[in-house]
Design an enzyme around this catalytic site. Sequence first.
Site, PDB file in Angstrom:
ATOM      1  N   HIS A 261       0.833  -1.197   0.000  1.00 30.18           N
ATOM      2  CA  HIS A 261       0.000   0.000   0.000  1.00 30.18           C
ATOM      3  C   HIS A 261       0.865   1.244   0.000  1.00 30.18           C
ATOM      4  CE1 HIS A 261      -3.256   2.759   0.997  1.00 30.18           C
ATOM      5  NE2 HIS A 261      -4.024   1.824   0.467  1.00 30.18           N
ATOM      6  N   ASP A 312      -8.041  -5.228  -1.190  1.00 28.87           N
ATOM      7  CA  ASP A 312      -8.503  -6.067  -2.305  1.00 28.87           C
ATOM      8  C   ASP A 312      -8.329  -7.558  -2.058  1.00 28.87           C
ATOM      9  OD1 ASP A 312      -9.317  -4.067  -4.278  1.00 28.87           O
ATOM     10  OD2 ASP A 312      -7.244  -3.424  -4.117  1.00 28.87           O
TER      11      ASP A 312
HETATM   12  N1  COA Z   1       4.237  -7.512  -4.410  1.00 31.66           N
HETATM   13  C1  COA Z   1       5.573  -7.546  -4.322  1.00 31.66           C
HETATM   14  N2  COA Z   1       6.326  -6.497  -3.959  1.00 31.66           N
HETATM   15  C2  COA Z   1       5.670  -5.357  -3.664  1.00 31.66           C
HETATM   16  C3  COA Z   1       4.280  -5.256  -3.721  1.00 31.66           C
HETATM   17  C4  COA Z   1       3.559  -6.386  -4.108  1.00 31.66           C
HETATM   18  N3  COA Z   1       2.223  -6.358  -4.175  1.00 31.66           N
HETATM   19  N4  COA Z   1       3.903  -4.025  -3.378  1.00 31.66           N
HETATM   20  C5  COA Z   1       5.031  -3.356  -3.117  1.00 31.66           C
HETATM   21  N5  COA Z   1       6.086  -4.155  -3.289  1.00 31.66           N
HETATM   22  C6  COA Z   1       7.494  -3.791  -3.111  1.00 31.66           C
HETATM   23  C7  COA Z   1       7.974  -3.087  -4.370  1.00 31.66           C
HETATM   24  O1  COA Z   1       8.502  -3.980  -5.315  1.00 31.66           O
HETATM   25  C8  COA Z   1       9.011  -2.139  -3.808  1.00 31.66           C
HETATM   26  O2  COA Z   1      10.196  -2.872  -3.554  1.00 31.66           O
HETATM   27  P1  COA Z   1      11.634  -2.206  -3.833  1.00 31.66           P
HETATM   28  O3  COA Z   1      11.704  -1.001  -2.929  1.00 31.66           O
HETATM   29  O4  COA Z   1      12.561  -3.294  -3.489  1.00 31.66           O
HETATM   30  O5  COA Z   1      11.606  -1.820  -5.285  1.00 31.66           O
HETATM   31  C9  COA Z   1       8.436  -1.749  -2.465  1.00 31.66           C
HETATM   32  O6  COA Z   1       7.586  -2.822  -2.075  1.00 31.66           O
HETATM   33  C10 COA Z   1       7.628  -0.458  -2.532  1.00 31.66           C
HETATM   34  O7  COA Z   1       6.607  -0.639  -3.496  1.00 31.66           O
HETATM   35  P2  COA Z   1       6.099   0.462  -4.519  1.00 31.66           P
HETATM   36  O8  COA Z   1       5.521  -0.208  -5.718  1.00 31.66           O
HETATM   37  O9  COA Z   1       7.169   1.483  -4.762  1.00 31.66           O
HETATM   38  O10 COA Z   1       4.985   1.113  -3.662  1.00 31.66           O
HETATM   39  P3  COA Z   1       3.886   2.096  -4.194  1.00 31.66           P
HETATM   40  O11 COA Z   1       3.468   2.903  -3.052  1.00 31.66           O
HETATM   41  O12 COA Z   1       4.347   2.832  -5.401  1.00 31.66           O
HETATM   42  O13 COA Z   1       2.732   1.120  -4.683  1.00 31.66           O
HETATM   43  C11 COA Z   1       0.947  -0.334  -4.715  1.00 31.66           C
HETATM   44  C12 COA Z   1       1.665   0.745  -3.925  1.00 31.66           C
HETATM   45  C13 COA Z   1      -0.382  -0.616  -4.050  1.00 31.66           C
HETATM   46  C14 COA Z   1       0.671   0.149  -6.144  1.00 31.66           C
HETATM   47  C15 COA Z   1       1.817  -1.610  -4.744  1.00 31.66           C
HETATM   48  O14 COA Z   1       1.977  -2.095  -3.434  1.00 31.66           O
HETATM   49  C16 COA Z   1       1.243  -2.673  -5.648  1.00 31.66           C
HETATM   50  O15 COA Z   1       1.477  -2.633  -6.863  1.00 31.66           O
HETATM   51  N6  COA Z   1       0.449  -3.639  -5.121  1.00 31.66           N
HETATM   52  C17 COA Z   1      -0.186  -4.634  -5.932  1.00 31.66           C
HETATM   53  C18 COA Z   1      -1.447  -4.103  -6.564  1.00 31.66           C
HETATM   54  C19 COA Z   1      -2.535  -3.917  -5.563  1.00 31.66           C
HETATM   55  O16 COA Z   1      -2.813  -4.771  -4.747  1.00 31.66           O
HETATM   56  N7  COA Z   1      -3.216  -2.773  -5.650  1.00 31.66           N
HETATM   57  C20 COA Z   1      -4.321  -2.436  -4.776  1.00 31.66           C
HETATM   58  C21 COA Z   1      -3.923  -1.296  -3.891  1.00 31.66           C
HETATM   59  S1  COA Z   1      -5.150  -0.969  -2.663  1.00 31.66           S
END
Ligand code: COA
Length: 375
Positions: A261, A312
């Site tokens: 998140h 979700d």
């Molecule tokens: N699976 C695996 N790794 C994850 C992850 C996931 N679902 N969510 C975050 N991470 C990791 C990232 O790879 C990143 O690692 P790094 O620093 O080694 O590169 C770190 O955690 C930070 O993630 P980041 O994508 O930069 O966070 P964000 O704030 O930009 O993104 C989300 C938040 C929700 C978009 C992201 O967690 C995600 O894509 N989740 C999956 C989709 C999802 O469930 N969306 C619904 C949101 S309510």
Amino acid sequence: MFMSSEKVYVRGLRDVAACETKISFVDPYGALYYSGYDIDRLIGRVCFEEVVYLLLNGKLPNKKQLEDTKRTLFSEMKIPNNLLRLCSINRGHPMENLRTIMSSLGEYDSDFEDSYRAGNKKLALKLISQVATIVSAIYRVKNNKEIILPKKEYGFAENFLFMFRGKIADKEEIDALDRYLTLHADHGLNASTFAARVTASTMSDIYSAVISAIGTLRGILHGGAGERVMNMLLDVDNPEEVEAYIQGMLCNGKKIMGFGHRIYIKEDPRSRHLRKISKSLCSRIGKRDLYNKARAIQSVVHKERKIYPNVDFYAALVLNALGVPKEFITPFFASSRIVGWTSHILEQYREAVLIRPTSNYRGAYGTKFVPLDKR
Ligand code: COA
């Protein structure tokens, strides 16, 4: 030659406040407040209609206000007959159908524009009712089933299940959907709410703002994640396979849907409630294996990445146990988040400021022009 001056750039607008709001607060340490109320205190003590009133008005309703809200929501559940024709277009994803039908619905309401910008909440209530009706109609038509009309004696969640599935829901199912709707109703300045506010900030109409939000919710990094969660749960045959499956995905640089998140650094409070609901629903319909797979995924993902499930993840199980097919997981999310969207749109109209950030230009300057026949 003019060179643009550098502006502060924050990738993804992480930790940037883009508006001030009284509607909800997301506490990174794992709490969510609706107009000051901790959702942990609200869940199970208020019905969804009370949450609708709370988010739109900033306070809980008294008995009369609640009755009025329920009456209005019921009376707005019917959609114009000529729009039902649009529900019968069978192609496309239900989120695409919802976007199209909401857009057509807007053509019927242009007369209201001035009144809702001045704070008339009736149109917001209408939209809240209509999303559930439209989502149900899309499902019924896609599956060659007759469209079901709502019943006056039913509450919102009960009517939604009735219109969608065409059968009478029992108490536990109604309670589960009511809590699901309550938990999804608003969540700070999430991406779809931000999209809605940007559109409203230009003083565009409420339908256009909602359609911006629907398009944004659909993405897999936002509400579209739920459908992918279900794909993953169906992909894994049993809890014993989870470890290898998740390791494989992480090794290939894939994200696990329903985890992580932008704001929470501790567990998403909504996920805790949804986990409990899904456990109870899965147990009673003999889908305990699905729940066990989900628990195993949560434990492996946390061990490997120290991240928690978001809203979700267990919501997908709740809806599956209620008989909602996976393509309709995001439309159900929209059927609740429409409350937050409309509340924020009305707040944005009151704020009356154009949301228009800037960008740091990284392209060339003074490029020599070459006429078409010389290129
Ligand atoms: N699976 C695996 N790794 C994850 C992850 C996931 N679902 N969510 C975050 N991470 C990791 C990232 O790879 C990143 O690692 P790094 O620093 O080694 O590169 C770190 O955690 C930070 O993630 P980041 O994508 O930069 O966070 P964000 O704030 O930009 O993104 C989300 C938040 C929700 C978009 C992201 O967690 C995600 O894509 N989740 C999956 C989709 C999802 O469930 N969306 C619904 C949101 S309510």
